[in-house]
Design a protein around this motif. Sequence first.
Motif, short mmCIF file in Angstrom:
data_model
loop_
_atom_site.label_atom_id
_atom_site.label_comp_id
_atom_site.label_asym_id
_atom_site.label_seq_id
_atom_site.Cartn_x
_atom_site.Cartn_y
_atom_site.Cartn_z
N ARG A 140 -7.31 1.07 -10.69
CA ARG A 140 -7.44 1.58 -9.32
C ARG A 140 -7.68 0.39 -8.41
NH1 ARG A 140 -11.44 6.22 -8.64
NH2 ARG A 140 -10.20 6.59 -6.79
N TYR A 141 -7.00 0.42 -7.28
CA TYR A 141 -7.12 -0.63 -6.27
C TYR A 141 -7.50 -0.03 -4.93
CZ TYR A 141 -4.67 -3.83 -9.43
OH TYR A 141 -4.31 -4.62 -10.50
N ARG A 142 -8.09 -0.87 -4.06
CA ARG A 142 -8.40 -0.48 -2.69
C ARG A 142 -7.60 -1.41 -1.77
NH1 ARG A 142 -13.01 1.88 -0.84
NH2 ARG A 142 -14.20 1.16 -2.63
N CYS A 162 0.84 -1.20 0.00
CA CYS A 162 0.00 0.00 0.00
C CYS A 162 0.88 1.26 0.00
CB CYS A 162 -0.92 -0.01 1.22
SG CYS A 162 -2.00 1.44 1.32
N GLY A 164 -8.22 0.73 3.48
CA GLY A 164 -9.27 1.26 2.63
C GLY A 164 -8.81 2.33 1.65
N HIS A 165 -7.51 2.60 1.59
CA HIS A 165 -6.96 3.64 0.70
C HIS A 165 -7.13 3.24 -0.77
CE1 HIS A 165 -4.32 6.80 -0.65
NE2 HIS A 165 -3.52 5.92 -1.22
N LEU A 166 -7.67 4.17 -1.57
CA LEU A 166 -7.77 3.96 -3.02
C LEU A 166 -6.54 4.56 -3.70
CD1 LEU A 166 -11.46 4.83 -3.93
CD2 LEU A 166 -10.32 2.66 -4.26
N PHE A 172 -10.54 -2.18 -8.12
CA PHE A 172 -11.68 -1.29 -7.98
C PHE A 172 -12.25 -0.89 -9.33
CE2 PHE A 172 -13.53 2.95 -7.10
CZ PHE A 172 -14.48 2.57 -6.17
#
Length: 156
Positions: free
Chosen positions: A53-55, A21, A60-62, A34
């Motif tokens: 885009r990923y979470r 992350c 929970g950060h996009l 995402f």
Amino acid sequence: MRLLFVLPKVEPEKIPPPTVCPRPGCNGRHFQWFQAVTKRVRDPHCSEVKAYRYRCLRCGHLFRVDPAGISRDHLSQRVKGLAVVLYLLGLRDGAVSLLLEALEWFMSKTLVYRTVQEAARRVPERKRKEVFEGIRIPAIGSDVTSVKVCIDQIHG
């Protein structure tokens, strides 16, 4: 004298999966895909690419992951590499900006300067004079910062 320049590759279909992350303090290693987003880029071979885009499942950060050769801004690494090469060959920031604009890959003088400085930070102890030391070839110089040529208007 022969110079070999290897410009960075842009691979729009090669999007590396995230490994950690990007949020400071979070070391999450599990992500949920995402969405795919289209991004316009300035590059000789492609005008737009897809980014994913990923979470982060931990915090929970996009965040977005761009394809290989594409960074957060809209210029590809290939165009930035070309700007550095032109600068190393002796063009000033303004001349590099004008040449790239003529090729329809606009890059401001300031961005040219910042790109060259960033490249210099990655290769610290090398200066243009050191790279071309001992190479003296007579050449005709010119200042292209105030010359505008329209090919359509030239008649032979």
